[in-house]
Structure formats: C-alpha cells, structure tokens
Design a protein around this motif. Structure first.
Motif, PDB file in Angstrom:
ATOM      1  N   GLU A 108     -15.404  20.020  21.706  1.00 38.66           N
ATOM      2  CA  GLU A 108     -15.725  21.339  21.170  1.00 38.66           C
ATOM      3  C   GLU A 108     -15.168  21.478  19.751  1.00 38.66           C
ATOM      4  O   GLU A 108     -14.011  21.149  19.500  1.00 38.66           O
ATOM      5  CB  GLU A 108     -15.124  22.439  22.046  1.00 38.66           C
ATOM      6  CG  GLU A 108     -15.913  22.747  23.296  1.00 38.66           C
ATOM      7  CD  GLU A 108     -15.411  24.012  23.958  1.00 38.66           C
ATOM      8  OE1 GLU A 108     -16.135  25.024  23.923  1.00 38.66           O
ATOM      9  OE2 GLU A 108     -14.294  23.996  24.486  1.00 38.66           O
ATOM     10  N   PRO A 109     -15.977  21.998  18.815  1.00 33.93           N
ATOM     11  CA  PRO A 109     -15.483  22.173  17.441  1.00 33.93           C
ATOM     12  C   PRO A 109     -14.521  23.355  17.338  1.00 33.93           C
ATOM     13  O   PRO A 109     -14.825  24.451  17.807  1.00 33.93           O
ATOM     14  CB  PRO A 109     -16.762  22.427  16.641  1.00 33.93           C
ATOM     15  CG  PRO A 109     -17.722  23.007  17.632  1.00 33.93           C
ATOM     16  CD  PRO A 109     -17.396  22.367  18.955  1.00 33.93           C
ATOM     17  N   ASN A 110     -13.384  23.115  16.746  1.00 31.61           N
ATOM     18  CA  ASN A 110     -12.424  24.212  16.549  1.00 31.61           C
ATOM     19  C   ASN A 110     -12.501  24.682  15.100  1.00 31.61           C
ATOM     20  O   ASN A 110     -11.654  24.387  14.271  1.00 31.61           O
ATOM     21  CB  ASN A 110     -10.997  23.772  16.916  1.00 31.61           C
ATOM     22  CG  ASN A 110     -10.566  22.539  16.142  1.00 31.61           C
ATOM     23  OD1 ASN A 110     -11.396  21.793  15.637  1.00 31.61           O
ATOM     24  ND2 ASN A 110      -9.265  22.340  16.037  1.00 31.61           N
ATOM     25  N   THR A 111     -13.555  25.454  14.810  1.00 35.58           N
ATOM     26  CA  THR A 111     -13.839  25.897  13.439  1.00 35.58           C
ATOM     27  C   THR A 111     -13.763  27.411  13.280  1.00 35.58           C
ATOM     28  O   THR A 111     -14.052  27.927  12.203  1.00 35.58           O
ATOM     29  CB  THR A 111     -15.244  25.424  13.032  1.00 35.58           C
ATOM     30  OG1 THR A 111     -16.209  25.911  13.976  1.00 35.58           O
ATOM     31  CG2 THR A 111     -15.317  23.907  12.974  1.00 35.58           C
ATOM     32  N   TYR A 112     -13.400  28.114  14.348  1.00 37.98           N
ATOM     33  CA  TYR A 112     -13.365  29.576  14.281  1.00 37.98           C
ATOM     34  C   TYR A 112     -11.998  30.038  13.800  1.00 37.98           C
ATOM     35  O   TYR A 112     -10.982  29.701  14.412  1.00 37.98           O
ATOM     36  CB  TYR A 112     -13.651  30.182  15.659  1.00 37.98           C
ATOM     37  CG  TYR A 112     -13.696  31.687  15.667  1.00 37.98           C
ATOM     38  CD1 TYR A 112     -14.823  32.358  15.218  1.00 37.98           C
ATOM     39  CD2 TYR A 112     -12.611  32.433  16.118  1.00 37.98           C
ATOM     40  CE1 TYR A 112     -14.867  33.743  15.207  1.00 37.98           C
ATOM     41  CE2 TYR A 112     -12.649  33.808  16.120  1.00 37.98           C
ATOM     42  CZ  TYR A 112     -13.780  34.471  15.661  1.00 37.98           C
ATOM     43  OH  TYR A 112     -13.829  35.837  15.651  1.00 37.98           O
ATOM     44  N   GLY A 113     -11.959  30.796  12.686  1.00 41.88           N
ATOM     45  CA  GLY A 113     -10.665  31.290  12.206  1.00 41.88           C
ATOM     46  C   GLY A 113     -10.625  31.438  10.706  1.00 41.88           C
ATOM     47  O   GLY A 113     -11.630  31.674  10.040  1.00 41.88           O
ATOM     48  N   GLY A 114      -9.447  31.286  10.145  1.00 43.71           N
ATOM     49  CA  GLY A 114      -9.214  31.455   8.720  1.00 43.71           C
ATOM     50  C   GLY A 114      -7.775  31.868   8.486  1.00 43.71           C
ATOM     51  O   GLY A 114      -7.005  32.063   9.446  1.00 43.71           O
ATOM     52  N   PHE A 115      -7.393  32.008   7.236  1.00 48.68           N
ATOM     53  CA  PHE A 115      -6.020  32.421   6.923  1.00 48.68           C
ATOM     54  C   PHE A 115      -5.976  33.046   5.538  1.00 48.68           C
ATOM     55  O   PHE A 115      -6.942  32.963   4.762  1.00 48.68           O
ATOM     56  CB  PHE A 115      -5.061  31.225   7.005  1.00 48.68           C
ATOM     57  CG  PHE A 115      -5.305  30.155   5.970  1.00 48.68           C
ATOM     58  CD1 PHE A 115      -4.618  30.161   4.760  1.00 48.68           C
ATOM     59  CD2 PHE A 115      -6.232  29.143   6.201  1.00 48.68           C
ATOM     60  CE1 PHE A 115      -4.854  29.189   3.795  1.00 48.68           C
ATOM     61  CE2 PHE A 115      -6.467  28.156   5.255  1.00 48.68           C
ATOM     62  CZ  PHE A 115      -5.775  28.175   4.047  1.00 48.68           C
ATOM     63  N   TYR A 116      -4.848  33.687   5.250  1.00 49.14           N
ATOM     64  CA  TYR A 116      -4.617  34.299   3.947  1.00 49.14           C
ATOM     65  C   TYR A 116      -3.677  33.415   3.133  1.00 49.14           C
ATOM     66  O   TYR A 116      -2.642  32.975   3.645  1.00 49.14           O
ATOM     67  CB  TYR A 116      -3.995  35.691   4.095  1.00 49.14           C
ATOM     68  CG  TYR A 116      -4.753  36.593   5.039  1.00 49.14           C
ATOM     69  CD1 TYR A 116      -5.988  37.129   4.692  1.00 49.14           C
ATOM     70  CD2 TYR A 116      -4.240  36.890   6.303  1.00 49.14           C
ATOM     71  CE1 TYR A 116      -6.699  37.937   5.570  1.00 49.14           C
ATOM     72  CE2 TYR A 116      -4.938  37.706   7.185  1.00 49.14           C
ATOM     73  CZ  TYR A 116      -6.164  38.219   6.818  1.00 49.14           C
ATOM     74  OH  TYR A 116      -6.860  39.011   7.684  1.00 49.14           O
ATOM     75  N   THR A 117      -4.037  33.163   1.885  1.00 52.65           N
ATOM     76  CA  THR A 117      -3.118  32.451   1.005  1.00 52.65           C
ATOM     77  C   THR A 117      -1.955  33.374   0.660  1.00 52.65           C
ATOM     78  O   THR A 117      -2.010  34.596   0.889  1.00 52.65           O
ATOM     79  CB  THR A 117      -3.808  32.010  -0.287  1.00 52.65           C
ATOM     80  OG1 THR A 117      -4.172  33.178  -1.044  1.00 52.65           O
ATOM     81  CG2 THR A 117      -5.052  31.179   0.021  1.00 52.65           C
TER      82      THR A 117
END
Length: 273
Positions: free
Chosen positions: A214-223
């Motif tokens: 399964e691709p674990n591509t869901y998300g993001g972050f703040y610099t």
C-alpha cells in the motif's frame, strides 16, 4: 452576544468618502485600522483608507482610552454608532480589534464577499459594551490525523478572529502523522508525515495497519518557515498558537521514522503482571 446592547433609530452609511480615523503614533492601533479599512474596501469597492485627521462625520473612529476603563479590561471595547459616525473605544489595541469584529457583524452579510458587490452598506445605530467572560477562548485543530495546508490554517484563524477566540491549539504530532519540520531529525517528516490513505468507520485493526504494497503518500508537513508565518499571522489577529507534540504517548509516526526510539518494556511488564 455582547454584554450590553442598546439600539437606536438611524443608520451609518458607508460611502466612497468614509475614512477610518486612528490616533497618530500608535503602531498597534494603526494595524487594526488598516485591517478594518482593507476589510471594508474589498466588498464595498469604496477606497476606504486610514487617516489621523480629526473629522466630525463620515468616519469610523478607533480610540484608546487615556485612562483605562476598569469595566472592559484589556480585551473589552465600547462601540457607538450614529447616523454620522462610528466610534470604537478600548483600553488596548486588542479591544479595538474585537470591536472591529463586532462592527463587521453589524454590516450586511455580503461584507464577507471576496470581491466587489452591490449592497446597502449601512450600520445600525447602537451602543454596545462588550468584554469576555473567559481569558482563554480556544479551539483545537487536529492537523496530525488529517493534514491541512497552511492556507487552510490561516482561513481557520480568520474564522476564529471573527468570533473572538484567542488560542489556537494546533495538534502537530500523533500516531497518524508528524507535521512540523525538525531539521536535525529529517525522517520525522520524510517518513513520519505520510501514511496509507484510510476512509470509512474507524477500526484500529483495519484502519491503521498498512497492508504490504500500500502506498503511504497521504499527509504533509509544515516547514519551520511555515510555522513562523502561521505564528505571525495569528499574532496579528491577537491569537496565540499553542502547539501540541504528543511524546512519549501517541508516537507511532515518530517510531516509524526512528524505530530505535521505541521501548517494549511496558508490554513485557504488563504480560508479567
């Protein structure tokens, strides 16, 4: 709702000559005045600007009390609107800012428009005295379980300001994702900020456990720059950001990035007992 409100006959009507009058030499009050002028100019299309000149009519006047009014405290204000002018007085720029939020609520709903729109831009004649019951007026935004962009967080801050909230509890780290850049620990974001996409009813066995491939591509972050900009954006609206980092509890995102930080002692101890 305001602590006290008295309604009168008559309305103050905005037009292309209306000015926001601010006291000279006060930087915080100037910022509030310029914010108000911008909020009014966009939807009305009127070239409303700030001025330090004293005018008797067709003005929205922001005033700081020379002697503090103990009734309203640091965050309270008094708003008086008549057919010729509107005056907001407070002990501090923070109170003026909250008075501005109430002023915007007295205008037609189209004042929320992002572009010029025709309407009857008038403010009813009222006397309002208002001050908060609670010093801590907070909302929590969980950006760990579901990541929201910096723009969405800024929009959320704008909405908080309208309702006079003053603390944004920003949930930056939990099992589902690590959302703030730590330059000395880059895997916290390159690994810990992303997970497998899940929708539907929550079930710990099926919702959280990724399956092989399964691709674990869901998300993001703040610099770190994003965080600095958010803090400044909130401060300009008299909102304090309270960061929440769940460590050592709720730390699966951290453990996924740095497995060497995990500890199995507790589970062994529980089995022994």
């Amino acid at each position: 709702q305001p602590v006290s409100i008295k309604t009168h006959t008559g309305k103050f009507k905005l037009n292309k000559l209306t000015k926001v009058v601010i006291p000279a030499g006060d930087a915080e009050t100037r910022k509030v005045g310029e914010l108000l002028a911008g909020m009014l100019s966009g939807p009305t299309g009127y070239p409303i600007t700030t001025s330090t000149a004293v005018k008797p009519s067709n003005v929205i006047r922001l005033k700081l009390n020379k002697t503090a009014n103990p009734l309203i405290g640091e965050e309270g204000y008094m708003l008086k609107s008549t057919a010729t002018s509107v005056t907001i007085t407070a002990n501090d720029a923070k109170g003026l800012f909250y008075g501005v939020q109430t002023l915007m609520q007295l205008l037609p709903p189209n004042i929320e428009s992002k572009q010029k729109i025709a309407d009857n831009w008038s403010i009813p004649a009222v006397d309002i005295t208002d001050y908060p019951r609670f010093g801590w007026r907070g909302l929590m935004l969980d950006v760990s379980r579901h990541f929201f962009s910096k723009q969405v967080v800024e929009d959320y801050i704008d909405e908080m300001a309208k309702y006079k909230y003053d603390v944004l509890h920003l949930h930056l780290a939990d099992d589902e994702g690590w959302r703030v850049e730590i330059k000395s620990l880059p895997k916290l974001t390159s690994v810990g900020a992303y997970r497998v996409m899940r929708t539907g009813p929550f079930n710990r066995e099926t919702f959280e456990t990724p399956q092989p491939g399964e691709p674990n591509t869901y998300g993001g972050f703040y610099t770190q720059d994003d965080i600095r900009e958010l803090v400044k954006y909130a401060q300009d609206k008299f909102i304090t950001i309270l960061p929440e980092i769940d460590v050592p509890a709720h730390s699966l995102a951290l453990i996924a990035a740095y497995p060497n930080l995990s500890c199995t002692f507790c589970s062994h101890w529980m089995k022994m007992t």
